[in-house]
Design an enzyme around this catalytic site. Sequence first.
Site, short mmCIF file in Angstrom:
data_model
loop_
_atom_site.label_atom_id
_atom_site.label_comp_id
_atom_site.label_asym_id
_atom_site.label_seq_id
_atom_site.Cartn_x
_atom_site.Cartn_y
_atom_site.Cartn_z
N SER A 131 3.70 -2.09 10.29
CA SER A 131 5.16 -2.17 10.50
C SER A 131 5.76 -3.52 10.12
CB SER A 131 5.52 -1.79 11.95
OG SER A 131 5.18 -0.44 12.20
N GLY B 48 2.95 2.30 10.68
CA GLY B 48 3.94 3.36 10.50
C GLY B 48 4.72 3.72 11.75
N GLU C 184 -5.04 -4.78 10.85
CA GLU C 184 -3.97 -3.80 11.05
C GLU C 184 -4.23 -3.02 12.33
OE1 GLU C 184 -2.07 -2.65 7.03
OE2 GLU C 184 -3.84 -1.42 7.31
N LYS D 143 0.09 4.23 -0.25
CA LYS D 143 -0.55 5.42 0.35
C LYS D 143 -0.33 6.64 -0.57
CE LYS D 143 0.02 3.23 4.78
NZ LYS D 143 0.18 3.34 6.22
N GLU E 38 -6.56 4.80 8.01
CA GLU E 38 -6.30 6.21 7.70
C GLU E 38 -7.51 6.84 7.04
OE1 GLU E 38 -2.60 5.53 5.66
OE2 GLU E 38 -1.67 5.01 7.57
N ASN F 66 0.87 -1.18 0.00
CA ASN F 66 0.00 0.00 0.00
C ASN F 66 0.91 1.22 0.00
OD1 ASN F 66 -1.78 2.06 0.54
ND2 ASN F 66 -2.26 1.39 2.65
N HIS G 17 -9.34 1.25 5.15
CA HIS G 17 -8.06 1.45 5.82
C HIS G 17 -8.25 2.43 6.98
CE1 HIS G 17 -3.96 2.62 6.63
NE2 HIS G 17 -3.59 1.52 6.00
P1 PGA Z 1 3.11 0.31 7.54
O1 PGA Z 1 1.61 0.54 6.99
O2 PGA Z 1 3.61 -0.99 6.95
O3 PGA Z 1 3.88 1.52 7.04
O4 PGA Z 1 3.03 0.25 9.02
C1 PGA Z 1 0.74 -0.54 6.87
C2 PGA Z 1 -0.57 -0.08 6.31
O5 PGA Z 1 -1.07 0.99 6.69
O6 PGA Z 1 -1.16 -0.76 5.46
#
Ligand code: PGA
Length: 256
Positions: A218, A179, A173, A17, A105, A15, A103
């Site tokens: 992560s 992140g 997640e 983003k 976010e 992803n 997601h």
């Molecule tokens: P990350 O993000 O691997 O940077 O922690 C995962 C995600 O949001 O899908």
Amino acid sequence: MAGEKARPRPLVAGNWKMNGLRSALAEAKAVADALAARSAPCPADVLICPPATLVMVMSEILKGTPVAIGAQDCHTEVSGAHTGDLSAEILVDAGATAIIVGHSERRADHDETDNYVHAKQRAVLRSGCLSIVCIGETAGQRRAGQTLDVVVRQLERSLDEGSTSFNTVIAYEPVWAIGTGLTPTVEDVAEVHAAIRDRLTSRFGDEGLAMRILYGGSVKPQNARELMHVPNVDGALVGGASLKAADFLGIIAAYG
Ligand code: PGA
């Protein structure tokens, strides 16, 4: 091993983003080239979800390679007066074969509710794409001991009745792991994935058994092997570490 249930083929999904100019196409190409150069077949399904602006060009560049292209979100409707939005059908037309919905976010930045995520997933199913439905608890919810309740509730409400192992993937997640470089313990991941599997099988029977449940938050080359071999973990949804070919390939390598 005798008696062991056949596991679904893993999926490693990137992803990107809101990252990725055209110059980043080289990273996606490097992933595809490295997978194509392997003497053994690719051990997992591999997907990259770039920003919508790159979906078409990336799907053209990577046509015929083991890397599929997806999108990060879609609108609920097929078309119409929705300035700035993209329907699942428009994304399919551009070359997407999978679409992420729900997601954290988007749930946080755009106030997306479980019901709205459900409508989006229905739109993805309507388009014929694979839906990747994200769920996960916040740090506060984990501290309060609400993780399983939250995750199961999101699952129940976000997931459409028409979900099958062919059209739907779940991504667990934990919001606090995204992140941050933090990850749950393997025991915690196992507990949540088992609870998700339980709900999926009680609702969808054998299809629920075959539905892939990704872990995300992560995931890095350094921890991928450990996380990817937790029971009921059928792959990864990778943010930051999917932006560089070497890191993403390092995660795929967890499968051999
Ligand atoms: P990350 O993000 O691997 O940077 O922690 C995962 C995600 O949001 O899908």
